[in-house]
Scaffold this active site. Structure first.
Site, PDB file in Angstrom:
ATOM      1  N   GLY A 122       0.837  -1.202   0.000  1.00 38.84           N
ATOM      2  CA  GLY A 122       0.000   0.000   0.000  1.00 38.84           C
ATOM      3  C   GLY A 122       0.868   1.246   0.000  1.00 38.84           C
ATOM      4  N   SER A 124       1.128   3.484  -3.315  1.00 41.20           N
ATOM      5  CA  SER A 124       0.517   4.489  -4.200  1.00 41.20           C
ATOM      6  C   SER A 124      -0.844   4.954  -3.707  1.00 41.20           C
ATOM      7  CB  SER A 124       0.340   3.910  -5.611  1.00 41.20           C
ATOM      8  OG  SER A 124       1.551   3.407  -6.094  1.00 41.20           O
ATOM      9  N   SER A 156      -1.705  -4.363  -5.947  1.00 42.16           N
ATOM     10  CA  SER A 156      -1.768  -5.719  -6.498  1.00 42.16           C
ATOM     11  C   SER A 156      -1.997  -6.709  -5.364  1.00 42.16           C
ATOM     12  CB  SER A 156      -0.456  -6.068  -7.210  1.00 42.16           C
ATOM     13  OG  SER A 156      -0.123  -5.075  -8.138  1.00 42.16           O
ATOM     14  N   GLU A 239      12.461  -4.420  -4.729  1.00 40.61           N
ATOM     15  CA  GLU A 239      11.487  -4.683  -5.796  1.00 40.61           C
ATOM     16  C   GLU A 239      12.212  -4.930  -7.123  1.00 40.61           C
ATOM     17  OE1 GLU A 239       8.831  -1.377  -6.571  1.00 40.61           O
ATOM     18  OE2 GLU A 239       7.282  -2.714  -7.349  1.00 40.61           O
TER      19      GLU A 239
HETATM   20  C1  LIG Z   1      -0.001  -3.265 -13.022  1.00 40.58           C
HETATM   21  C2  LIG Z   1       0.293  -2.310 -11.899  1.00 40.58           C
HETATM   22  C3  LIG Z   1       0.478  -2.806 -10.613  1.00 40.58           C
HETATM   23  C4  LIG Z   1       0.745  -1.914  -9.549  1.00 40.58           C
HETATM   24  N1  LIG Z   1       0.879  -2.436  -8.268  1.00 40.58           N
HETATM   25  C5  LIG Z   1       1.065  -1.582  -7.228  1.00 40.58           C
HETATM   26  C6  LIG Z   1       1.106  -2.084  -5.869  1.00 40.58           C
HETATM   27  O1  LIG Z   1       0.976  -3.301  -5.627  1.00 40.58           O
HETATM   28  N2  LIG Z   1       1.264  -1.208  -4.863  1.00 40.58           N
HETATM   29  C7  LIG Z   1       1.410   0.143  -5.070  1.00 40.58           C
HETATM   30  O2  LIG Z   1       1.597   0.875  -4.099  1.00 40.58           O
HETATM   31  N3  LIG Z   1       1.380   0.653  -6.338  1.00 40.58           N
HETATM   32  C8  LIG Z   1       1.188  -0.178  -7.413  1.00 40.58           C
HETATM   33  N4  LIG Z   1       1.116   0.333  -8.703  1.00 40.58           N
HETATM   34  C9  LIG Z   1       1.153   1.783  -8.881  1.00 40.58           C
HETATM   35  C10 LIG Z   1       2.420   2.304  -9.534  1.00 40.58           C
HETATM   36  O3  LIG Z   1       3.513   2.223  -8.642  1.00 40.58           O
HETATM   37  C11 LIG Z   1       2.119   3.762  -9.955  1.00 40.58           C
HETATM   38  O4  LIG Z   1       1.105   3.724 -10.921  1.00 40.58           O
HETATM   39  C12 LIG Z   1       3.347   4.426 -10.515  1.00 40.58           C
HETATM   40  O5  LIG Z   1       4.293   4.661  -9.515  1.00 40.58           O
HETATM   41  C13 LIG Z   1       3.000   5.776 -11.196  1.00 40.58           C
HETATM   42  O6  LIG Z   1       2.257   6.585 -10.348  1.00 40.58           O
HETATM   43  P1  LIG Z   1       0.916   7.281 -10.876  1.00 40.58           P
HETATM   44  O7  LIG Z   1       0.065   6.227 -11.519  1.00 40.58           O
HETATM   45  O8  LIG Z   1       0.334   8.051  -9.732  1.00 40.58           O
HETATM   46  O9  LIG Z   1       1.375   8.285 -12.015  1.00 40.58           O
HETATM   47  P2  LIG Z   1       2.035   9.725 -11.797  1.00 40.58           P
HETATM   48  O10 LIG Z   1       3.110   9.636 -10.785  1.00 40.58           O
HETATM   49  O11 LIG Z   1       0.928  10.718 -11.578  1.00 40.58           O
HETATM   50  O12 LIG Z   1       2.692   9.965 -13.209  1.00 40.58           O
HETATM   51  C14 LIG Z   1       1.953  10.406 -14.366  1.00 40.58           C
HETATM   52  C15 LIG Z   1       2.949  10.605 -15.510  1.00 40.58           C
HETATM   53  O13 LIG Z   1       3.906  11.647 -15.164  1.00 40.58           O
HETATM   54  C16 LIG Z   1       5.239  11.146 -15.275  1.00 40.58           C
HETATM   55  N5  LIG Z   1       6.079  11.729 -14.209  1.00 40.58           N
HETATM   56  C17 LIG Z   1       5.774  11.815 -12.888  1.00 40.58           C
HETATM   57  N6  LIG Z   1       6.806  12.384 -12.198  1.00 40.58           N
HETATM   58  C18 LIG Z   1       7.778  12.638 -13.109  1.00 40.58           C
HETATM   59  C19 LIG Z   1       9.116  13.194 -13.029  1.00 40.58           C
HETATM   60  N7  LIG Z   1       9.632  13.599 -11.852  1.00 40.58           N
HETATM   61  N8  LIG Z   1       9.843  13.288 -14.168  1.00 40.58           N
HETATM   62  C20 LIG Z   1       9.330  12.866 -15.357  1.00 40.58           C
HETATM   63  N9  LIG Z   1       8.078  12.356 -15.510  1.00 40.58           N
HETATM   64  C21 LIG Z   1       7.321  12.236 -14.398  1.00 40.58           C
HETATM   65  C22 LIG Z   1       5.103   9.648 -15.102  1.00 40.58           C
HETATM   66  O14 LIG Z   1       6.192   8.959 -15.695  1.00 40.58           O
HETATM   67  C23 LIG Z   1       3.778   9.359 -15.809  1.00 40.58           C
HETATM   68  O15 LIG Z   1       3.963   9.246 -17.199  1.00 40.58           O
HETATM   69  C24 LIG Z   1       0.860  -0.526  -9.784  1.00 40.58           C
HETATM   70  C25 LIG Z   1       0.671  -0.030 -11.098  1.00 40.58           C
HETATM   71  C26 LIG Z   1       0.406  -0.903 -12.146  1.00 40.58           C
HETATM   72  C27 LIG Z   1       0.219  -0.326 -13.524  1.00 40.58           C
END
Ligand SMILES: Cc1cc2nc3c(=O)[nH]c(=O)nc-3n(C[C@H](O)[C@H](O)[C@H](O)COP(=O)(O)OP(=O)(O)OC[C@H]3O[C@@H](n4cnc5c(N)ncnc54)[C@H](O)[C@@H]3O)c2cc1C
Length: 376
Positions: A122, A124, A156, A239
């Site tokens: 937990g 994100s 997940s 990870e």
């Molecule tokens: C299949 C799957 C499984 C997952 N499982 C888990 C889980 O078990 N537990 C958990 O906690 N999370 C999980 N996640 C979440 C995952 O870690 C996040 O989706 C990921 O870290 C991106 O965060 P966000 O979706 O909030 O996108 P954001 O952080 O909002 O990013 C949006 C866009 O902006 C870009 N961006 C953001 N900051 C920057 C920067 N500083 N420089 C350049 N570009 C930037 C990103 O690359 C992206 O394209 C999972 C995601 C997926 C797809």
């Protein structure tokens, strides 16, 4: 580094390959992850393959990291499903070993290995993904326990999890990396609600988790109260630790399937070039994996090189599955025989987001591997 297996590693590989041959049935391979996964995970545990690198005192095999790399390679080559406790084994367990109390180690480590406890992560939140320091889920101290309120997302396995590694904000006045506390939370506690999210593949592997007044005993804090950032970094390093080996071996079997498809359907010269380029890239990333294994074997801590393998694999997997759909041509619109390539292409979209987006991984490689100035 000598890239060949030592005689002892070769013996381990041969024994493991024979064990997989005897124990991995088609039923396990094709079965639904959650049901077939439990039996398979138990078998892996009984045979001593779960927690290979964990210290023996916690039920592990105390084996070198090279054995873990061989294990991941052989599992991917055999297309074996992973151990159901991927988060427990790869993230929660190593974090508890590094920062947990003796009581936490006693309570959880053995059960993680045996899959008696399934874990989820937990971290994100709707407003905190790439920037984990924006976490807003709160943990309020009250009479010897914490009261947790907030929401996590994309977790997940949360729908089957017993425990969660949770990053919370325990100091409401704090900002960014300060004032965070890392908790072990019982997913069956009152006030925890899990809502599955459906993905583009039609499956629901990840979830939203809502916490409403969830009481967490103070002894479930990992590390210091307010020191959660450092603990979370340990989790994230693990990870991507030896994951590169599994990813590269998985990609190799994917490219071999693509080559078979190209032979069957006939490929244009441009498509043949593209397949050859993927094969060459795969060989290059293999050496990056060896470099990160060297760091891990020397220091015991995964280095930033693992980010390179994850970045390469996730983007290559999208290209490879797209090429397969091109080779299928109009057939790609029809889902036959389980629609292997269609499913793989849809699932691959999430690969460049999970475990660090491609943009974030490029920042890590630029700053920590190449030593370029910080982006901000
Ligand atoms: C299949 C799957 C499984 C997952 N499982 C888990 C889980 O078990 N537990 C958990 O906690 N999370 C999980 N996640 C979440 C995952 O870690 C996040 O989706 C990921 O870290 C991106 O965060 P966000 O979706 O909030 O996108 P954001 O952080 O909002 O990013 C949006 C866009 O902006 C870009 N961006 C953001 N900051 C920057 C920067 N500083 N420089 C350049 N570009 C930037 C990103 O690359 C992206 O394209 C999972 C995601 C997926 C797809």
């Amino acid at each position: 580094m000598d890239l060949r297996d030592t005689p002892e590693e070769a013996a381990f590989r041969a024994e493991l390959r024979a064990w997989i041959g005897e124990n991995l049935t088609d039923e396990i391979r094709r079965g639904r992850f959650e049901e077939a996964g439990r039996d398979w995970s138990w078998k892996l545990h009984e045979a001593g393959y779960a927690g290979l690198t964990w210290p023996q005192e916690y039920g592990g095999a105390g084996a070198p990291y090279s054995h873990q790399a061989i294990f991941l390679e052989e599992m991917a080559r055999a297309e074996a499903p992973p151990h159901l406790g991927v988060i427990g084994l790869g993230m929660a367990g190593p974090t508890i070993i590094a920062h947990g109390t003796d009581a936490q180690k006693q309570k959880h480590l053995e059960k993680i290995l045996s899959t008696e406890e399934i874990w989820c992560q937990g971290f994100s939140e709707p407003g905190a993904g790439s920037d984990l320091s924006a976490v807003r889920t709160t943990a309020r101290r009250e009479n010897g326990h914490f009261v947790v309120d907030g929401q996590k997302v994309w977790s997940s396995f949360a729908h089957i999890a017993d425990w969660c590694i949770l990053v919370t904000r325990s100091d409401p006045e704090s900002a960014r990396h300060a004032g965070l506390t890392y908790l072990l939370v019982d997913m069956h506690a009152p006030g925890v609600e899990v809502r599955p999210l459906r993905q583009i593949t039609g499956e629901a592997e990840f979830n939203e988790i809502f916490f409403s007044g969830v009481e967490v005993p103070a002894e479930n804090v990992v590390g210091e109260v307010g020191g959660g950032w450092q603990v979370a970094m340990t989790t994230l390093l693990h990870e991507r630790g030896t994951l590169g080996f599994a990813l590269t071996a998985g990609l190799e079997s994917q490219i071999r399937k693509l080559i078979a498809l190209a032979k069957e359907k006939g490929a244009t010269p441009v498509q043949r070039d593209a397949i050859a380029r993927e094969w060459i890239g795969l060989q290059a990333v293999r050496y990056t994996n060896y470099r990160s294994l060297t760091t891990l074997m020397k220091t015991g801590i995964p280095g930033p090189e693992g980010s390179g393998a994850k970045l390469w694999w996730s983007e290559a997997n999208q290209r490879v599955t797209k090429l397969a759909l091109e080779l299928l041509g109009p057939e790609a619109q029809i889902v036959e025989n389980g629609g292997y390539w269609q499913h793989q292409q849809l699932r691959s979209r999430g690969n460049t987001i999970e475990a660090g987006t491609s943009e974030i991984l490029r920042n890590i490689i630029a700053e920590r591997v190449l030593g370029l100035p910080r982006s901000r």
